[in-house]
Design an enzyme around this catalytic site. Structure first.
Site, PDB file in Angstrom:
ATOM      1  CD  GLU A   1       5.482 -11.084   5.175  1.00  0.00           C
ATOM      2  OE1 GLU A   1       5.379 -12.309   5.207  1.00  0.00           O
ATOM      3  OE2 GLU A   1       6.110 -10.455   4.296  1.00  0.00           O
TER       4      GLU A   1
ATOM      5  CB  ILE B   1      -0.965   0.017   1.214  1.00  0.00           C
ATOM      6  CG1 ILE B   1      -1.833   1.285   1.208  1.00  0.00           C
ATOM      7  CG2 ILE B   1      -0.234  -0.128   2.526  1.00  0.00           C
ATOM      8  CD1 ILE B   1      -2.980   1.272   2.224  1.00  0.00           C
ATOM      9  CB  ALA B   2       2.592   3.226  -1.799  1.00  0.00           C
TER      10      ALA B   2
ATOM     11  CE1 TYR C   1      -1.508  -2.032   6.476  1.00  0.00           C
ATOM     12  CE2 TYR C   1       0.665  -2.328   7.412  1.00  0.00           C
ATOM     13  CZ  TYR C   1      -0.136  -2.122   6.315  1.00  0.00           C
ATOM     14  OH  TYR C   1       0.412  -2.005   5.071  1.00  0.00           O
TER      15      TYR C   1
ATOM     16  CG  ASN D   1       6.094   1.788   7.610  1.00  0.00           C
ATOM     17  OD1 ASN D   1       5.627   2.859   8.003  1.00  0.00           O
ATOM     18  ND2 ASN D   1       5.937   1.346   6.377  1.00  0.00           N
TER      19      ASN D   1
HETATM   20  C1  LIG Z   1       1.481   3.984   5.420  1.00  0.00           C
HETATM   21  C2  LIG Z   1       0.610   4.819   4.463  1.00  0.00           C
HETATM   22  C3  LIG Z   1       0.042   3.900   3.392  1.00  0.00           C
HETATM   23  C4  LIG Z   1      -0.562   5.431   5.293  1.00  0.00           C
HETATM   24  O1  LIG Z   1      -1.393   6.177   4.418  1.00  0.00           O
HETATM   25  P1  LIG Z   1      -1.830   7.675   4.794  1.00  0.00           P
HETATM   26  O2  LIG Z   1      -2.835   8.124   3.816  1.00  0.00           O
HETATM   27  O3  LIG Z   1      -0.621   8.501   4.945  1.00  0.00           O
HETATM   28  O4  LIG Z   1      -2.489   7.440   6.238  1.00  0.00           O
HETATM   29  P2  LIG Z   1      -3.884   8.006   6.758  1.00  0.00           P
HETATM   30  O5  LIG Z   1      -3.894   9.490   6.613  1.00  0.00           O
HETATM   31  O6  LIG Z   1      -5.002   7.227   6.169  1.00  0.00           O
HETATM   32  O7  LIG Z   1      -3.750   7.666   8.310  1.00  0.00           O
HETATM   33  C5  LIG Z   1      -3.877   6.339   8.776  1.00  0.00           C
HETATM   34  C6  LIG Z   1      -3.313   6.222  10.165  1.00  0.00           C
HETATM   35  O8  LIG Z   1      -1.900   6.260  10.095  1.00  0.00           O
HETATM   36  C7  LIG Z   1      -1.380   7.047  11.157  1.00  0.00           C
HETATM   37  N1  LIG Z   1      -0.658   8.187  10.584  1.00  0.00           N
HETATM   38  C8  LIG Z   1      -0.830   8.760   9.362  1.00  0.00           C
HETATM   39  N2  LIG Z   1       0.075   9.732   9.178  1.00  0.00           N
HETATM   40  C9  LIG Z   1       0.808   9.773  10.307  1.00  0.00           C
HETATM   41  C10 LIG Z   1       1.904  10.565  10.736  1.00  0.00           C
HETATM   42  N3  LIG Z   1       2.439  11.518   9.949  1.00  0.00           N
HETATM   43  N4  LIG Z   1       2.430  10.322  11.950  1.00  0.00           N
HETATM   44  C11 LIG Z   1       1.898   9.377  12.749  1.00  0.00           C
HETATM   45  N5  LIG Z   1       0.872   8.575  12.389  1.00  0.00           N
HETATM   46  C12 LIG Z   1       0.334   8.786  11.201  1.00  0.00           C
HETATM   47  C13 LIG Z   1      -2.539   7.460  12.009  1.00  0.00           C
HETATM   48  O9  LIG Z   1      -2.729   6.512  13.050  1.00  0.00           O
HETATM   49  C14 LIG Z   1      -3.689   7.400  11.059  1.00  0.00           C
HETATM   50  O10 LIG Z   1      -4.906   7.112  11.646  1.00  0.00           O
HETATM   51  P3  LIG Z   1      -5.685   8.236  12.493  1.00  0.00           P
HETATM   52  O11 LIG Z   1      -5.496   9.530  11.759  1.00  0.00           O
HETATM   53  O12 LIG Z   1      -7.096   7.789  12.438  1.00  0.00           O
HETATM   54  O13 LIG Z   1      -5.064   8.206  13.835  1.00  0.00           O
HETATM   55  C15 LIG Z   1       1.397   5.991   3.801  1.00  0.00           C
HETATM   56  O14 LIG Z   1       1.913   6.818   4.820  1.00  0.00           O
HETATM   57  C16 LIG Z   1       2.505   5.541   2.883  1.00  0.00           C
HETATM   58  O15 LIG Z   1       2.318   5.453   1.665  1.00  0.00           O
HETATM   59  N6  LIG Z   1       3.706   5.266   3.424  1.00  0.00           N
HETATM   60  C17 LIG Z   1       4.827   4.819   2.595  1.00  0.00           C
HETATM   61  C18 LIG Z   1       4.630   3.408   2.051  1.00  0.00           C
HETATM   62  C19 LIG Z   1       4.439   2.411   3.174  1.00  0.00           C
HETATM   63  O16 LIG Z   1       5.075   2.492   4.214  1.00  0.00           O
HETATM   64  N7  LIG Z   1       3.548   1.430   2.950  1.00  0.00           N
HETATM   65  C20 LIG Z   1       3.244   0.400   3.911  1.00  0.00           C
HETATM   66  C21 LIG Z   1       3.971  -0.857   3.544  1.00  0.00           C
HETATM   67  S1  LIG Z   1       3.632  -2.148   4.739  1.00  0.00           S
END
Ligand SMILES: CC(C)(COP(=O)(O)OP(=O)(O)OC[C@H]1O[C@@H](n2cnc3c(N)ncnc32)[C@H](O)[C@@H]1OP(=O)(O)O)[C@@H](O)C(=O)NCCC(=O)NCCS
Length: 165
Positions: free
Chosen positions: A114, A80-81, A126, A119
């Site tokens: 996983e 997921i990204a 999750y 991260n």
């Molecule tokens: C991990 C990822 C997919 C999350 O997507 P996102 O759109 O940024 O996240 P969301 O805004 O939907 O937030 C989801 C939860 O993540 C956490 N979160 C999001 N941004 C955060 C930040 N900057 N710091 C801390 N927690 C954070 C929060 O718990 C949030 O839930 P909440 O707002 O209800 O408390 C994204 O950050 C990403 O693409 N990361 C790089 C790729 C990656 O690591 N993929 C996962 C591989 S296993």
């Protein structure tokens, strides 16, 4: 202060012609990114009903994706990204919920994934969806300076569509 609303993203299944954009997002956020070829393959397998790729777009501009698969009643999230400038606005939650809803509709009862131990943001995402750590794969992921552990997480699937994201 003016606030900029989060654009309304539309979720759809990806096709092979999306692979270049998906690989470009992946290259910006991953230490060990999937190649465009891997995305072409993942999107092509849509037809086989084993692997699915959902993406989020606004007016055709793709800002994020999720890849998952299912074997019998067990599903796995593979990737997921979210595009860096769209992170932290709830799009990860929208995509994960869409995937889990589709998986549950396909009669899976359990979902596995996983995640790198370091991260923290993905782990929070999750955990928010009820995934719990139930194992560790030592030194599974390459890093810039060596290896790091993978945390194995899972959850039962029931009533996802009614859960608050
Ligand atoms: C991990 C990822 C997919 C999350 O997507 P996102 O759109 O940024 O996240 P969301 O805004 O939907 O937030 C989801 C939860 O993540 C956490 N979160 C999001 N941004 C955060 C930040 N900057 N710091 C801390 N927690 C954070 C929060 O718990 C949030 O839930 P909440 O707002 O209800 O408390 C994204 O950050 C990403 O693409 N990361 C790089 C790729 C990656 O690591 N993929 C996962 C591989 S296993």
């Amino acid at each position: 202060m003016l606030t900029v609303p989060t654009p309304a993203h539309v979720i759809r299944s990806a096709c092979p012609s999306d692979a270049e954009r998906l690989a470009s997002i992946e290259a910006q956020v991953s230490v060990n990114p999937w190649s465009e070829r891997q995305f072409v393959r993942a999107c092509s397998e849509l037809e086989r009903d084993t692997q699915s790729v959902l993406l989020a777009h606004v007016n055709g501009h793709i800002d994020g994706f999720i890849v998952f698969s299912q074997v019998l009643d067990e599903a796995s999230i593979h990737n997921i990204a979210i595009q860096p400038n769209c992170q932290g606005r709830g799009l990860g939650k929208v995509l994960l919920k869409a995937a889990l809803t589709q998986i549950e509709c396909n009669c899976a009862t359990r979902c596995l994934l996983e995640v790198r131990e370091s991260n923290v943001i993905a782990r929070r995402l999750y955990a928010r969806f009820g995934f719990e750590v139930d194992g560790v794969r030592k030194g599974y992921y390459p890093t810039h300076s060596g290896r790091e552990d993978a945390l194995l997480m899972s959850r039962e699937l029931k009533g996802i569509a009614d859960e608050r994201a």
